[in-house]
Scaffold this active site. Structure first.
Site, PDB file in Angstrom:
ATOM      1  N   ILE A  25      34.007  51.976  12.520  1.00 38.59           N
ATOM      2  CA  ILE A  25      34.480  51.761  13.889  1.00 38.59           C
ATOM      3  C   ILE A  25      35.941  52.152  13.948  1.00 38.59           C
ATOM      4  CG2 ILE A  25      34.830  50.053  15.707  1.00 38.59           C
ATOM      5  CD1 ILE A  25      31.918  50.780  15.034  1.00 38.59           C
ATOM      6  N   LEU A  26      36.262  53.061  14.865  1.00 39.38           N
ATOM      7  CA  LEU A  26      37.635  53.535  15.008  1.00 39.38           C
ATOM      8  C   LEU A  26      38.433  52.561  15.860  1.00 39.38           C
ATOM      9  CD1 LEU A  26      36.745  57.263  15.582  1.00 39.38           C
ATOM     10  CD2 LEU A  26      38.134  56.396  13.675  1.00 39.38           C
ATOM     11  N   ASN A  53      30.950  60.499  20.137  1.00 35.29           N
ATOM     12  CA  ASN A  53      30.130  59.998  19.030  1.00 35.29           C
ATOM     13  C   ASN A  53      28.662  60.320  19.273  1.00 35.29           C
ATOM     14  OD1 ASN A  53      29.589  58.317  16.627  1.00 35.29           O
ATOM     15  ND2 ASN A  53      28.528  57.029  18.114  1.00 35.29           N
ATOM     16  N   THR A  54      27.927  60.607  18.217  1.00 37.80           N
ATOM     17  CA  THR A  54      26.488  60.776  18.335  1.00 37.80           C
ATOM     18  C   THR A  54      25.794  59.624  17.619  1.00 37.80           C
ATOM     19  OG1 THR A  54      24.606  62.232  17.942  1.00 37.80           O
ATOM     20  CG2 THR A  54      26.397  62.353  16.335  1.00 37.80           C
ATOM     21  N   HIS A  55      24.809  59.034  18.326  1.00 36.63           N
ATOM     22  CA  HIS A  55      24.121  57.853  17.798  1.00 36.63           C
ATOM     23  C   HIS A  55      22.620  58.118  17.803  1.00 36.63           C
ATOM     24  CE1 HIS A  55      23.383  53.655  16.894  1.00 36.63           C
ATOM     25  NE2 HIS A  55      22.498  53.622  17.885  1.00 36.63           N
ATOM     26  N   GLY A  70      34.410  49.095  21.790  1.00 39.98           N
ATOM     27  CA  GLY A  70      33.211  48.388  21.359  1.00 39.98           C
ATOM     28  C   GLY A  70      32.418  49.193  20.355  1.00 39.98           C
ATOM     29  N   ASP A 127      29.350  51.346  20.094  1.00 37.17           N
ATOM     30  CA  ASP A 127      28.345  52.118  20.840  1.00 37.17           C
ATOM     31  C   ASP A 127      28.225  51.658  22.284  1.00 37.17           C
ATOM     32  OD1 ASP A 127      26.331  52.108  17.858  1.00 37.17           O
ATOM     33  OD2 ASP A 127      27.846  53.537  18.520  1.00 37.17           O
TER      34      ASP A 127
END
Ligand SMILES: Nc1nc2c(c(=O)[nH]1)N[C@@H](CN(C=O)c1ccc(C(=O)N[C@@H](CCC(=O)O)C(=O)O)cc1)CN2
Ligand SMILES: NCC(=O)N[C@@H]1O[C@H](COP(=O)([O-])[O-])[C@@H](O)[C@H]1O
Length: 169
Positions: free
Chosen positions: A62-63, A75-77, A111, A113
């Site tokens: 987590i950045l 971001n890719t989730h 947060g 995602d």
């Protein structure tokens, strides 16, 4: 692509970048006495390359605010957010008995995602899927979707209004 960064060594992305003469850096959380220090160092390392956009793909940390306040982070989730956020989206969707999952490209916020969604694509869960087979099917979609979205964002720009992201003017 101006640089590739990671929080651990031995990443294929680092090797691929090196082969392409793209600068790389590694900053391990465990090398710092506090997470706040690591957050600051990550942001400073990224800033050295003056990116227009930071892309998190398989980056499993987590950045913190220093990075998020300085750069847009995409971001890719491997799940259809808001379902199955976190570090184990594929495992959690499978365990829940989902019949359809997929992948989400989103702009990261503080947060986990929870940031605004840029793009999504559904992937079916097959009866004999395990985590590995399902994840590989999702990754095939992710790799195409992420490249398409990054290309359109850097060519056309984007706006964020509340939770709505629009690519283009
Ligand atoms: N500020 C944000 N940073 C990142 C986000 C985000 O939404 N906001 N997404 C992640 C990627 N990701 C899911 O897509 C994700 C990765 C990792 C974790 C997590 O729980 N990480 C733990 C450590 C896990 C480990 O080291 O194995 C942690 O950071 O303490 C949750 C979600 C990229 N960054
Ligand atoms: N929550 C973050 C997360 O799960 N990220 C996922 O890690 C995988 C990395 O694949 P790779 O190691 O083949 O690049 C990708 O599926 C990415 O969405």
């Amino acid at each position: 692509m101006v640089a590739v960064g990671a929080d651990r060594d031995g990443i294929e992305g680092l090797s691929r970048a090196a082969r392409a003469n793209v600068p790389t850096f590694v900053e391990k959380l465990g090398d710092y006495s506090t997470r706040a220090e690591w957050d600051e160092v990550i942001s400073t390392r990224i800033a050295a390359y003056e990116p227009d956009l930071v892309v998190s793909a398989g980056f499993m940390k987590i950045l913190g605010k220093p990075t998020l306040d300085a750069f847009p982070v995409l971001n890719t989730h491997p799940a259809l957010l808001p379902s199955f956020p976190g570090a184990h989206g594929v495992r959690d969707a499978l365990a829940h008995g989902a019949k359809v999952t997929g992948c989400t490209v989103m702009l990261a916020d503080e947060g986990v995602d929870t940031g605004p969604i840029v793009a999504q694509e559904a992937v079916p869960v097959l009866p004999d899927d395990d985590e590995a087979t399902l994840h590989e099917r999702i990754k095939a979609v992710e790799r195409r979707l992420l490249v398409d979205v990054v290309g359109r964002m850097v060519r056309e720009g984007w706006t964020v209004s509340g939770r709505t992201v629009r690519i283009g003017k």
